[in-house]
Design a protein around this motif. Structure first.
Motif, PDB file in Angstrom:
ATOM      1  N   LEU A  82       0.828  -1.210   0.000  1.00  0.00           N
ATOM      2  CA  LEU A  82       0.000   0.000   0.000  1.00  0.00           C
ATOM      3  C   LEU A  82       0.863   1.262   0.000  1.00  0.00           C
ATOM      4  N   ILE A  83       1.941   1.231   0.773  1.00  0.00           N
ATOM      5  CA  ILE A  83       2.841   2.389   0.835  1.00  0.00           C
ATOM      6  C   ILE A  83       3.517   2.604  -0.512  1.00  0.00           C
ATOM      7  N   GLN A  84       3.844   1.521  -1.180  1.00  0.00           N
ATOM      8  CA  GLN A  84       4.565   1.607  -2.451  1.00  0.00           C
ATOM      9  C   GLN A  84       3.797   2.427  -3.482  1.00  0.00           C
ATOM     10  N   SER A  85       2.478   2.309  -3.494  1.00  0.00           N
ATOM     11  CA  SER A  85       1.697   3.057  -4.486  1.00  0.00           C
ATOM     12  C   SER A  85       1.790   4.560  -4.266  1.00  0.00           C
ATOM     13  N   GLU A  90      10.007   1.800  -7.246  1.00  0.00           N
ATOM     14  CA  GLU A  90       9.833   0.700  -8.187  1.00  0.00           C
ATOM     15  C   GLU A  90       9.632  -0.641  -7.475  1.00  0.00           C
ATOM     16  N   SER A  91      10.332  -0.825  -6.359  1.00  0.00           N
ATOM     17  CA  SER A  91      10.231  -2.105  -5.667  1.00  0.00           C
ATOM     18  C   SER A  91      10.010  -1.884  -4.177  1.00  0.00           C
ATOM     19  N   ARG A  92       9.495  -2.917  -3.550  1.00  0.00           N
ATOM     20  CA  ARG A  92       9.302  -2.853  -2.098  1.00  0.00           C
ATOM     21  C   ARG A  92      10.636  -2.790  -1.372  1.00  0.00           C
ATOM     22  N   LYS A  93      11.668  -3.339  -1.995  1.00  0.00           N
ATOM     23  CA  LYS A  93      13.012  -3.322  -1.403  1.00  0.00           C
ATOM     24  C   LYS A  93      13.439  -1.883  -1.123  1.00  0.00           C
ATOM     25  N   SER A  94      13.027  -0.960  -1.977  1.00  0.00           N
ATOM     26  CA  SER A  94      13.382   0.444  -1.806  1.00  0.00           C
ATOM     27  C   SER A  94      12.758   1.054  -0.558  1.00  0.00           C
ATOM     28  N   LEU A  95      11.712   0.426  -0.048  1.00  0.00           N
ATOM     29  CA  LEU A  95      11.026   0.953   1.136  1.00  0.00           C
ATOM     30  C   LEU A  95      11.756   0.616   2.432  1.00  0.00           C
ATOM     31  N   GLU A  96      12.794  -0.208   2.349  1.00  0.00           N
ATOM     32  CA  GLU A  96      13.511  -0.616   3.556  1.00  0.00           C
ATOM     33  C   GLU A  96      14.071   0.567   4.329  1.00  0.00           C
ATOM     34  N   VAL A  97      14.444   1.623   3.635  1.00  0.00           N
ATOM     35  CA  VAL A  97      15.014   2.791   4.303  1.00  0.00           C
ATOM     36  C   VAL A  97      14.034   3.378   5.324  1.00  0.00           C
TER      37      VAL A  97
END
Length: 119
Positions: A82-85, A90-97
């Protein structure tokens, strides 16, 4: 396409701003006194002025506000999908930060866990 999330309670306030802008035949929802859209630099300047008026230790920036929102959403337990949208990553991996918590944030959970540790 970029989505800007805001609470439903904000709709009325936004409407109170949008209606006069419509009557003035504004092209943009938020525009300068020269009837032009705000530039990135202009938005940063406005945020810096408000940061100074508020006596914040550091100036706010669009990036810091975005980072704060995405970090806050993660801390609320919102699923990465949901956050990714909203994040445009581009990827959920980028949300790790946004998952990295500061030590003070983790201290209470650490204390609770360590108290359960059998010695």
């Amino acid at each position: 396409m970029v989505f800007v999330p805001f609470p439903h309670s904000f709709k009325e306030m936004l409407s109170m701003h949008a209606d006069p802008m419509r009557k003035k035949h504004a092209i943009y929802l938020f525009e300068s006194s020269w009837k032009k859209k705000y530039s990135d630099r202009g938005v940063c300047k406005i945020l810096a002025e408000h940061s100074e008026e508020s006596e914040l230790a550091q100036n706010l920036s669009p990036h810091k506000l975005r980072h704060f929102l995405l970090t806050w959403l993660k801390r609320q337990g919102i699923d990465d999908a949901l956050i990714q949208s909203y994040s445009i990553h581009e990827s959920r991996k980028s949300l790790e930060v946004y998952s990295k918590l500061a030590i003070p944030d983790a201290q209470q959970e650490y204390n609770e866990a360590i108290n359960k540790f059998l010695i």
